[in-house]
Motif scaffolding. Structure first.
Motif, PDB file in Angstrom:
ATOM      1  N   GLU A 407       5.393  10.661  -3.335  1.00  0.00           N
ATOM      2  CA  GLU A 407       3.565  10.953  -2.983  1.00  0.00           C
ATOM      3  C   GLU A 407       4.121  11.606  -1.527  1.00  0.00           C
ATOM      4  OE1 GLU A 407       0.757   7.824  -1.733  1.00  0.00           O
ATOM      5  OE2 GLU A 407       1.451   7.008  -4.187  1.00  0.00           O
ATOM      6  N   SER A 408       4.570  11.638  -0.720  1.00  0.00           N
ATOM      7  CA  SER A 408       5.373  12.243   0.702  1.00  0.00           C
ATOM      8  C   SER A 408       6.016  13.472   0.508  1.00  0.00           C
ATOM      9  CB  SER A 408       5.992  11.446   1.378  1.00  0.00           C
ATOM     10  OG  SER A 408       7.402  10.875   0.370  1.00  0.00           O
ATOM     11  N   TYR A 428       3.041   5.298   2.667  1.00  0.00           N
ATOM     12  CA  TYR A 428       2.590   4.381   1.009  1.00  0.00           C
ATOM     13  C   TYR A 428       1.215   3.377   1.435  1.00  0.00           C
ATOM     14  CZ  TYR A 428       3.416   2.817  -2.763  1.00  0.00           C
ATOM     15  OH  TYR A 428       3.381   2.349  -4.634  1.00  0.00           O
TER      16      TYR A 428
END
Length: 594
Positions: A407-408, A428
């Motif tokens: 996600e990052s 997160y």
């Protein structure tokens, strides 16, 4: 911009298409570079690196390195040359001259005010506001600063040469210069005489009794300042400067007379001759048999440089050899010395034939003596202060941990610092709303956290984790890396944890003990220097032997249990953190005092 220390965040090699793009960008930024100069500036085969740094103000800057020297830096998508590049291409930018005492202020972060700019007899180069310029010192075309003009040439003259003329970005002596090899500016004679004093010098007149140079007549030296209205305490008075400038042509003329016999040689031939002279001078007067093996970089930087005559400078790129390793290969072919790669990528001089006819026949130049040269060498060795490397643990994203970092925007192989890992995990958890509503110290374990952080036996039992436990589990499951930054060099990132300096006591025949020291090279320590220092301190025999199980490393072996002396040396003298030394507890217990 670089008057204060900066932080280095990344270091990668430039390859293929990135190198071609950089060459294209340089060609666009500096159109007066010829195709040949451009190919030399951004070579195809030599190593080029790009470094991401942050200035003390938080500005993100990209620095391009070649031969361990920064050659370009990029800020806000604009390329700027460094002084190292401008010394090779002094005419790359329009240049403005200032007085030598002003340099120290510029290196300290000051901008260049117009009262501090020398007005040449031929007039200023024509520039517009925002033009990138070089700043030189009077009498030398080698640039000492890179600056941006804050007004056009016409505006400077219309303002009566008052106000700020140039916003200084980078200078000789600042922290970006210190990141390179810290070489000094070469002496490049002016193309056109700056003032009447220089004209007299060329005509061979007696300048000592003549009037002062033109710029001094037109500019009040006492008013030269870096901030308008403030006096520059470092600048000399009018009379002193007149005397200095009047004496300069006579000295220069004398030097020119001495160098006349060498004028027939090309600059490359002169540099080859200078390297040969300094090489034999260093071997004859500086290096002793006990110094071997000697790192080739130490031989060049500490011994050959100190043998260079005043007013001259060794520059391997201006010689026919181009690389110091090739120069040493040539000397090795003549059987003057022997060079070996004792450590991976690091060459050392292991043997010297001091009976070689070339060394025996070499005559030390006037002004040097064997005794004084040897003393200078000792003094230089004392002045060379060891700086403990900065070691930062890093963490690599493995295939198993990849879902947690996707996600990052980080995939497999990404290398992160502990603070970056912490921020990614916190984001997160917050993005996926995993903070427990009733107890904010707990984090709910979802499917991804379960797969990444929990053992199989824990997956059915643990539904929540404390923040500290969550972060520590994450760091434990990432691949260990570390970044080592030696003083004045670019950071190096390696896999795994760094091995500590290992101190061990081993038993020899007749119940004799010896101390074994390993892994000194990893911390920038020369094993031979450590062995020599220990030998002198404890008056015991010390030897260097290959380290078992490590092809590229050696170990120091010294008689007796010397852990106490080593602890004092490593912790106090070299300032190494205790956590990077293993075996300090093996020191002998001190007996009772009688």
């Amino acid at each position: 911009m670089f008057a204060r220390p900066f932080r280095v965040r990344a270091n990668t090699a430039i390859k293929g298409s990135d190198r071609r793009k950089l060459r294209s960008d340089v060609a666009a930024a500096f159109p007066n570079l010829s195709a040949e100069q451009l190919a030399e500036f951004i070579p195809n085969k030599e190593e080029l690196n790009v470094i991401k740094i942050y200035s003390h103000k938080g500005e993100a800057i990209t620095v391009y390195m070649n031969h361990r020297n920064p050659i370009l830096f990029e800020a806000e998508k604009v390329l700027y040359p460094t002084v190292y590049s401008l010394w090779v291409y002094p005419d790359l930018l329009p240049a403005f001259s200032t007085w030598p005492p002003v340099l120290q202020k510029l290196a300290g972060g000051a901008d260049l005010m117009l009262p501090g700019v020398v007005v040449p007899s031929g007039g200023f180069p024509q520039v517009q506001r925002g033009t990138l310029c070089a700043v030189t010192l009077l009498g030398n075309r080698a640039p000492v600063a890179v600056a941006v003009a804050t007004m056009s040439t016409a505006e400077m003259l219309a303002a009566g040469m008052k106000g700020k003329g140039f916003a200084v970005l980078h200078t000789y002596l600042d922290h970006l210069w210190e990141y390179g090899d810290k070489s000094y500016p070469p002496t490049i004679a002016p193309l056109v005489p700056d003032c009447a004093g220089h004209e007299e010098e060329q005509e061979g007149k007696e300048p000592a009794n003549n009037s002062p140079p033109e710029p001094v007549q037109h500019v009040n030296i006492g008013d030269l300042s870096l901030k308008e209205g403030d006096s520059c305490a470092e600048l000399q008075g009018k009379e002193e400067l007149h005397e200095d400038r009047a004496a300069e042509p006579a000295e220069t003329a004398s030097t020119e007379d001495q160098q006349d016999p060498e004028d027939s040689r090309t600059p490359q031939e002169q540099m080859d001759a200078l390297f040969n002279q300094c090489f034999f001078h260093a071997l004859k007067c500086k290096v002793k048999k006990s110094d071997l093996p000697l790192l080739t970089s130490t031989f060049l930087g500490s011994h050959m440089f100190s043998c260079c005559p005043a007013g001259q400078q060794l520059d391997i790129k201006k010689s026919s050899y181009k690389k110091f390793s090739k120069f040493l290969q040539c000397m090795q072919q003549q059987k003057i010395l022997q060079v070996k790669e004792l450590n991976k990528g690091v060459e050392s001089i292991v043997e010297v034939d001091w009976k070689h006819p070339e060394i025996k026949a070499f005559a030390v130049p006037e002004g040097f003596s064997s005794a004084s040269a040897a003393q200078d060498s000792k003094n230089e060795e004392r002045e060379q202060v060891y700086h403990a490397p900065e070691i930062i643990p890093l963490y690599g994203v493995s295939a198993k941990m990849m879902p947690l970092f996707q996600e990052s925007g980080h995939g497999k192989g990404s290398v992160l610092s502990s603070s970056e890992v912490r921020n990614i995990i916190i984001n997160y958890v917050k993005t996926n709303e995993l903070v427990d509503e009733t107890n904010k110290n707990l984090v709910k374990v979802n499917a991804i956290l379960c797969d990444c952080l929990l053992d199989k036996s824990e997956q059915d039992e643990i539904s929540h984790l404390k923040w500290d436990d969550l972060l520590s589990r994450c760091l434990e499951r990432l691949q260990p890396f570390h970044q080592v930054t030696f003083f004045g060099k670019e950071p190096v990132v390696r896999k795994g944890n760094i091995d500590p300096i290992d101190l061990n006591i081993e038993q020899r025949s007749s119940n004799k003990k010896v101390t074994i020291i390993k892994n000194l090279e990893l911390y920038g320590l020369d094993p031979q220097c450590v062995a020599n220092t220990l030998q002198q301190k404890v008056q015991a025999s010390a030897t260097i032997t290959p380290a078992p199980g490590a092809k590229d490393r050696v170990q120091v072996q010294i008689q007796g249990n010397q852990i106490h002396h080593l602890a004092k040396m490593l912790l106090e003298q070299y300032q190494l953190p205790r956590k990077y030394i293993r075996g300090l507890e093996k020191a002998p217990k001190l007996g009772r005092k009688k």
